[in-house]
Design a protein around this motif. Structure first.
Motif, PDB file in Angstrom:
ATOM      1  N   ASP A  22      18.433  57.494  34.697  1.00  0.00           N
ATOM      2  CA  ASP A  22      17.984  58.224  35.877  1.00  0.00           C
ATOM      3  C   ASP A  22      18.686  59.577  35.878  1.00  0.00           C
ATOM      4  O   ASP A  22      19.856  59.682  36.240  1.00  0.00           O
ATOM      5  CB  ASP A  22      18.319  57.428  37.138  1.00  0.00           C
ATOM      6  N   ARG A  23      17.981  60.602  35.431  1.00  0.00           N
ATOM      7  CA  ARG A  23      18.573  61.931  35.276  1.00  0.00           C
ATOM      8  C   ARG A  23      19.094  62.508  36.591  1.00  0.00           C
ATOM      9  O   ARG A  23      20.230  62.987  36.631  1.00  0.00           O
ATOM     10  CB  ARG A  23      17.561  62.867  34.622  1.00  0.00           C
ATOM     11  N   PRO A  24      18.347  62.471  37.693  1.00  0.00           N
ATOM     12  CA  PRO A  24      18.886  63.049  38.933  1.00  0.00           C
ATOM     13  C   PRO A  24      20.133  62.337  39.449  1.00  0.00           C
ATOM     14  O   PRO A  24      21.028  62.961  40.006  1.00  0.00           O
ATOM     15  CB  PRO A  24      17.732  62.917  39.934  1.00  0.00           C
ATOM     16  N   ASP A  86      16.673  45.812  19.297  1.00  0.00           N
ATOM     17  CA  ASP A  86      17.619  46.561  18.471  1.00  0.00           C
ATOM     18  C   ASP A  86      17.421  48.054  18.710  1.00  0.00           C
ATOM     19  O   ASP A  86      16.294  48.548  18.691  1.00  0.00           O
ATOM     20  CB  ASP A  86      17.404  46.250  16.985  1.00  0.00           C
ATOM     21  N   GLY A  87      18.492  48.773  18.949  1.00  0.00           N
ATOM     22  CA  GLY A  87      18.436  50.214  19.146  1.00  0.00           C
ATOM     23  C   GLY A  87      18.315  50.654  20.598  1.00  0.00           C
ATOM     24  O   GLY A  87      18.468  51.834  20.900  1.00  0.00           O
ATOM     25  N   LEU A  88      18.050  49.727  21.515  1.00  0.00           N
ATOM     26  CA  LEU A  88      17.875  50.103  22.922  1.00  0.00           C
ATOM     27  C   LEU A  88      19.143  50.703  23.514  1.00  0.00           C
ATOM     28  O   LEU A  88      19.098  51.766  24.140  1.00  0.00           O
ATOM     29  CB  LEU A  88      17.435  48.895  23.749  1.00  0.00           C
ATOM     30  N   ILE A  89      20.270  50.073  23.326  1.00  0.00           N
ATOM     31  CA  ILE A  89      21.516  50.556  23.926  1.00  0.00           C
ATOM     32  C   ILE A  89      21.859  51.937  23.379  1.00  0.00           C
ATOM     33  O   ILE A  89      22.257  52.834  24.140  1.00  0.00           O
ATOM     34  CB  ILE A  89      22.665  49.550  23.700  1.00  0.00           C
ATOM     35  N   GLU A  90      21.670  52.162  22.109  1.00  0.00           N
ATOM     36  CA  GLU A  90      21.941  53.474  21.521  1.00  0.00           C
ATOM     37  C   GLU A  90      20.991  54.519  22.097  1.00  0.00           C
ATOM     38  O   GLU A  90      21.391  55.649  22.390  1.00  0.00           O
ATOM     39  CB  GLU A  90      21.823  53.423  20.001  1.00  0.00           C
ATOM     40  N   ALA A  91      19.713  54.158  22.286  1.00  0.00           N
ATOM     41  CA  ALA A  91      18.747  55.095  22.875  1.00  0.00           C
ATOM     42  C   ALA A  91      19.161  55.462  24.296  1.00  0.00           C
ATOM     43  O   ALA A  91      19.119  56.639  24.686  1.00  0.00           O
ATOM     44  CB  ALA A  91      17.350  54.490  22.858  1.00  0.00           C
ATOM     45  N   LEU A  92      19.593  54.486  25.083  1.00  0.00           N
ATOM     46  CA  LEU A  92      20.048  54.751  26.449  1.00  0.00           C
ATOM     47  C   LEU A  92      21.308  55.622  26.452  1.00  0.00           C
ATOM     48  O   LEU A  92      21.457  56.517  27.285  1.00  0.00           O
ATOM     49  CB  LEU A  92      20.307  53.446  27.191  1.00  0.00           C
ATOM     50  N   ARG A  94      22.200  57.844  24.174  1.00  0.00           N
ATOM     51  CA  ARG A  94      21.784  59.216  23.832  1.00  0.00           C
ATOM     52  C   ARG A  94      21.110  59.910  25.008  1.00  0.00           C
ATOM     53  O   ARG A  94      21.347  61.086  25.261  1.00  0.00           O
ATOM     54  CB  ARG A  94      20.850  59.213  22.622  1.00  0.00           C
ATOM     55  N   GLU A  95      20.251  59.188  25.700  1.00  0.00           N
ATOM     56  CA  GLU A  95      19.573  59.785  26.858  1.00  0.00           C
ATOM     57  C   GLU A  95      20.563  60.217  27.926  1.00  0.00           C
ATOM     58  O   GLU A  95      20.407  61.274  28.533  1.00  0.00           O
ATOM     59  CB  GLU A  95      18.557  58.799  27.445  1.00  0.00           C
ATOM     60  N   GLY A  96      21.591  59.404  28.133  1.00  0.00           N
ATOM     61  CA  GLY A  96      22.613  59.779  29.100  1.00  0.00           C
ATOM     62  C   GLY A  96      23.395  60.998  28.651  1.00  0.00           C
ATOM     63  O   GLY A  96      23.657  61.908  29.446  1.00  0.00           O
ATOM     64  N   ASP A  99      21.061  63.900  28.863  1.00  0.00           N
ATOM     65  CA  ASP A  99      20.462  64.001  30.196  1.00  0.00           C
ATOM     66  C   ASP A  99      18.939  64.130  30.107  1.00  0.00           C
ATOM     67  O   ASP A  99      18.321  65.006  30.703  1.00  0.00           O
ATOM     68  CB  ASP A  99      21.068  65.168  30.981  1.00  0.00           C
ATOM     69  N   VAL A 100      18.330  63.204  29.376  1.00  0.00           N
ATOM     70  CA  VAL A 100      16.892  63.195  29.130  1.00  0.00           C
ATOM     71  C   VAL A 100      16.157  62.623  30.344  1.00  0.00           C
ATOM     72  O   VAL A 100      16.666  61.750  31.039  1.00  0.00           O
ATOM     73  CB  VAL A 100      16.574  62.346  27.877  1.00  0.00           C
ATOM     74  N   GLY A 101      14.966  63.104  30.583  1.00  0.00           N
ATOM     75  CA  GLY A 101      14.113  62.550  31.635  1.00  0.00           C
ATOM     76  C   GLY A 101      12.672  62.513  31.185  1.00  0.00           C
ATOM     77  O   GLY A 101      12.306  63.073  30.154  1.00  0.00           O
ATOM     78  N   ASN A 102      11.851  61.824  31.953  1.00  0.00           N
ATOM     79  CA  ASN A 102      10.399  61.808  31.749  1.00  0.00           C
ATOM     80  C   ASN A 102       9.974  61.350  30.352  1.00  0.00           C
ATOM     81  O   ASN A 102       9.116  61.951  29.730  1.00  0.00           O
ATOM     82  CB  ASN A 102       9.792  63.176  32.040  1.00  0.00           C
ATOM     83  N   ARG A 103      10.587  60.283  29.881  1.00  0.00           N
ATOM     84  CA  ARG A 103      10.210  59.714  28.578  1.00  0.00           C
ATOM     85  C   ARG A 103       9.961  58.220  28.779  1.00  0.00           C
ATOM     86  O   ARG A 103      10.754  57.537  29.414  1.00  0.00           O
ATOM     87  CB  ARG A 103      11.347  59.912  27.587  1.00  0.00           C
ATOM     88  N   ILE A 104       8.867  57.732  28.231  1.00  0.00           N
ATOM     89  CA  ILE A 104       8.543  56.307  28.301  1.00  0.00           C
ATOM     90  C   ILE A 104       8.490  55.771  26.881  1.00  0.00           C
ATOM     91  O   ILE A 104       7.836  56.333  26.017  1.00  0.00           O
ATOM     92  CB  ILE A 104       7.190  56.059  28.998  1.00  0.00           C
ATOM     93  N   THR A 105       9.196  54.662  26.669  1.00  0.00           N
ATOM     94  CA  THR A 105       9.223  54.012  25.354  1.00  0.00           C
ATOM     95  C   THR A 105       8.896  52.542  25.542  1.00  0.00           C
ATOM     96  O   THR A 105       9.498  51.868  26.374  1.00  0.00           O
ATOM     97  CB  THR A 105      10.609  54.154  24.697  1.00  0.00           C
ATOM     98  N   HIS A 106       7.944  52.057  24.755  1.00  0.00           N
ATOM     99  CA  HIS A 106       7.610  50.627  24.748  1.00  0.00           C
ATOM    100  C   HIS A 106       8.245  50.018  23.499  1.00  0.00           C
ATOM    101  O   HIS A 106       8.119  50.578  22.402  1.00  0.00           O
ATOM    102  CB  HIS A 106       6.097  50.419  24.731  1.00  0.00           C
TER     103      HIS A 106
END
Length: 109
Positions: A22-24, A86-92, A94-96, A99-106
């Motif tokens: 949550d970027r904000p 696999d890779g979800l925690i690393e993706a989260l 990196r996003e933090g 400070d990434v926003g507005n991205r959807i990944t399935h």
């Protein structure tokens, strides 16, 4: 806010997981739901939602108020016996950091 959506299991139940950065608010979120309502006429409460978790509302939490740190998200997933992709925690992570926003990944497990 980023969204990471995937099907998993919580114990023996099949669930839909939605988590993200949550970027904000500068924290992570986690929602775990049954994939389909058990009764079409009733609203279904999520099995877990970080926004409703009383542990996230301590006055001393600063920007984490109402949300989760990444270690807390991992802890909640472990408490719920969730299988994470696999890779979800690393993706989260990196996003933090970015400070990434507005991205959807399935994700597929």
């Amino acid at each position: 806010m980023t969204k990471h959506i995937f099907q998993s299991t919580a114990g023996e139940q099949h669930v839909t997981v939605d988590c993200g950065w949550d970027r904000p608010c500068h924290h992570s979120s986690l929602t775990v739901e049954l994939p389909e309502p058990q009764d079409e006429d009733e609203d279904q409460e999520p099995l877990y939602c970080s926004m409703y978790d009383p542990r996230t509302f301590g006055a001393d939490r600063g920007v984490l108020y109402g949300g989760l740190s990444l270690p807390e998200l991992q802890q909640r997933a472990q408490e719920l016996c969730l299988q994470l992709p696999d890779g979800l925690i690393e993706a989260l992570r990196r996003e933090g950091l970015e400070d990434v926003g507005n991205r959807i990944t399935h994700w597929a497990i």
